[in-house]
Design an enzyme around this catalytic site. Structure first.
Site, short mmCIF file in Angstrom:
data_model
loop_
_atom_site.label_atom_id
_atom_site.label_comp_id
_atom_site.label_asym_id
_atom_site.label_seq_id
_atom_site.Cartn_x
_atom_site.Cartn_y
_atom_site.Cartn_z
N GLU A 90 -7.07 -7.37 -1.11
CA GLU A 90 -7.51 -7.48 0.42
C GLU A 90 -9.10 -7.28 0.03
OE1 GLU A 90 -5.66 -5.07 3.06
OE2 GLU A 90 -3.73 -6.05 2.58
N GLU A 121 0.83 -1.36 0.10
CA GLU A 121 -0.01 -0.07 0.09
C GLU A 121 0.85 1.27 0.02
OE1 GLU A 121 -4.17 -1.28 2.00
OE2 GLU A 121 -2.51 -0.97 3.41
#
Length: 659
Positions: A295, A221
């Site tokens: 995710e 991320e």
């Protein structure tokens, strides 16, 4: 290349293509005995054929082609492939239960396991690496392979994961100029040193080497951080140069997609609510590539003092169904959350004035509960995923029995002050020193737990922290509690008194922020000066109280615990024995009437508890208990009712929908 022979002087070396478990058989024969060479060659070929012929797909020696993203659909062995993945972190699950949890993942219809790698656990001190026991990553990878599961590895170095400092080791913060997750030399040097150890263990478990790893994530991320445009290329090269050959991935939420990618790595997306515009954007930035949700958040994490987050099974399965209908691959984060044992839970600081610490449980309202139970989400998923398999799914593994043991009464206590000589030698300093820069743990500083700062005062009055306390301090004058200083309360009134008195501040690291742009600001303890009546205090004695296993073991064997007939003082340690008369079972500890602290069973830190909730129980894995007496030590800051209770089910507090 299956066979190779080369002349070395008068000897010939033969490499036979036997399975990885048998390694490579090397036969050295004299050149004059060519018939021996041919006979060995023939025997080796037959053996190799029979070994490889019966091996599972995961362990086959003759791999055609690994996971590829060259079209709108993944291919594996040149055949269309969809990742049906689930996250289970080996470091959040007792090793004795790894197989149980992975079997349940497979029985749900998943084909891929994903896991992070926590740098802070694997290198707790600079240059000291741990890859054994609970941290035996290679054993975890071998287990996945033996069960027929593929693996997507997410080695970081930053992992977020609601883990202290996103998995980065605290000793990095000893450098006052440290710039985490950038190409600052102090950071890249440390990453290179860690990757030198980690990646060489990972490489043999790649698909191309006969192992289960089909993809590797580049950092985590980064699109939400973006402090250095050279950083992601650096991490990518750090992986490639050390032998990573499988498909590279990045993962970001919808906002991070604009900045988190790196050339040569497939971008994937993270979310909970399916927004068609986000999927459309993913298609636009990489057309004719497979779409994957790295995710898909099955639940959410909890913060102390708030409610327990749940995500309804109906909403959950509806989104998973739609993702699959759109021919996307998916990874469930989390499939099984597990537990933030010890002091490993992080803190949340996005959009709020001060960080809020996370609870010990990482149940995450996931399909498989903290203790490994099947949930409604699990059964709905299994029904859904079964539609994507040509063969029936494997039988559901049986559930583990749990037990609500009888309450145990506290037998002995020891005040914090009487325990100090079991800790590291105290450190004297004119000025306060933050936790990470204390000269302890081979000059790696203190990472977790509490730090006690003591100095002499000669008057009462207004004590002001100047907002230099991280994160929470119990304040004492001559061992008498006078109040708490934290982010909200930065001033206390100290009572007047005669002569010299000892001012003590017991400062707790409640968990470092694991996400956001304040990672560089996560030093703990006393960060700077504190004032009494606007006068700076000086000359401190500092005690490091990390409460690591060796300290707890020394406490346990201490000969001068006090009987509970004597009134205990706080903070203090409280000792009890849990007698188990049969095969140990999982259980949950309950501490009604207690305030805040941590629980240790047989030397293992179960984690923090706090009466403000939402979490009201701590998970105790059966394998951490044994027949007979089990030693229980509770560190409590302020109050106790004198007994420890047990439950066969968890209590995570009043629920609130994550939406």
């Amino acid at each position: 290349m299956l066979h190779k022979h080369k002349e070395q002087g008068r000897a010939v070396e033969l490499l036979l293509p036997l399975p990885m478990e048998l390694s490579v058989v090397r036969l050295r024969v004299c050149r004059k005995n060519r018939y021996v060479f041919l006979l060995c060659f023939a025997i080796g070929t037959v053996l190799a054929y029979h070994f490889t012929r019966n091996r599972s797909e995961v362990r086959t020696m003759s791999r055609v082609e690994g996971l590829r993203a060259n079209s709108s659909q993944f291919t594996l062995e040149t055949k269309p492939f969809r990742v049906l993945g689930g996250s289970i972190h080996y470091f959040r699950v007792p090793r004795a239960y790894w197989e149980d949890r992975l079997l349940k993942l497979k029985a749900c219809g998943l084909n891929t396991l994903t896991t992070y790698v926590p740098w802070n656990l694997h290198e707790p001190e600079r240059g000291v690496f741990k890859f054994e026991d609970q941290l035996d990553l290679e054993a975890y990878l071998r287990l996945a392979a033996s069960l027929g599961l593929w693996v997507i590895l997410r080695p970081g170095p930053y992992i977020c994961a609601e883990w202290d400092l996103g998995g980065l080791p605290s000793w990095l913060l000893r450098d006052p100029k440290m710039k985490l997750r950038t190409t600052y030399p102090g950071f890249t040097d440390a990453v290179n040193s860690f990757f030198n150890q980690l990646i060489k263990k990972v490489v043999p478990h790649q698909y191309s080497k006969g192992g289960p790893i089909i993809a590797v994530q580049v950092e985590n991320e980064y699109g939400s951080y973006v402090k250095d445009k050279e950083y992601m290329p650096f991490i990518k090269e750090a992986l490639l140069s050390r032998g990573i050959t499988e498909l590279l991935l990045t993962s970001d939420n919808k906002d991070g997609l604009k900045h988190g990618g790196v050339k040569g790595a497939l971008e994937t997306i993270n979310f909970q609510k399916l927004n068609p515009n986000d999927i459309k954007y993913l298609e636009e930035i990489q057309p004719k590539k497979p779409k994957m949700v790295m995710e898909y958040w099955s639940g959410w994490f909890d913060l102390w003092g708030e409610l327990h987050h749940v995500y309804t099974a109906e909403d959950f399965i509806r989104v998973v169904t739609e993702i699959l209908k759109q021919d996307m691959s998916i990874n469930l984060y989390m499939f099984h959350g597990g537990t933030n044992f010890g002091f490993m839970s992080g803190a949340f600081a996005v959009g709020i004035p001060a960080p809020k610490p996370m609870v010990t449980s990482y149940d995450y309202d996931a399909p498989l509960s903290e203790a490994g139970d099947y949930t409604t989400k699990y059964h709905l998923l299994r029904n859904l995923f079964s539609l994507y398999h040509t063969e029936p799914l494997s039988e559901l593994p049986s559930l583990r029995e749990r037990r609500a043991y009888q309450p145990v009464v506290i037998q002995q206590h020891l005040s914090l002050w009487d325990s100090l000589h079991f800790a590291d030698k105290p450190f004297k300093s004119v000025k306060p020193v933050n936790m990470e820069n204390l000269p302890v743990n081979n000059n790696n500083g203190q990472s977790y737990g509490y730090t006690l700062y003591e100095t002499i005062i000669t008057s009462g009055g207004a004590l002001n922290s100047k907002n230099n306390i991280r994160d929470r301090a119990l304040v004492f004058v001559d061992k008498h509690f006078v109040g708490i200083l934290d982010y909200r309360t930065q001033e206390l009134s100290l009572p007047d008194g005669q002569g010299k008195r000892t001012l003590s501040l017991l400062v707790e690291n409640c968990g470092r922020v694991n996400y956001g742009k304040t990672l560089d600001e996560q030093r703990k303890g006393l960060l700077g000066d504190i004032e009494l009546n606007k006068q700076v205090l000086r000359d401190f004695i500092i005690h490091s109280l990390g409460m690591k296993p060796d300290f707890v073991n020394r406490l346990e064997s201490a000969g001068h615990w006090n009987s509970m007939r004597e009134r205990p003082s706080f903070p203090g340690f409280f000792h009890a024995k849990l007698y188990v008369n049969s095969s140990p079972k999982d259980t949950f500890i309950k501490l009604p009437g207690w305030g805040k602290g941590a629980v240790f069973i047989n030397g293992k830190n179960l984690g923090r508890y706090w009466s403000i909730g939402p979490q009201q129980t701590l998970y105790v894995p059966g394998p951490w208990l044994h027949r007979g007496d089990n030693q229980v030590i509770v560190f409590e800051e302020q109050e106790t009712d004198g007994k420890i209770q047990f439950s066969s089910s968890p209590d995570y507090g009043m629920p609130v929908d994550v939406q």
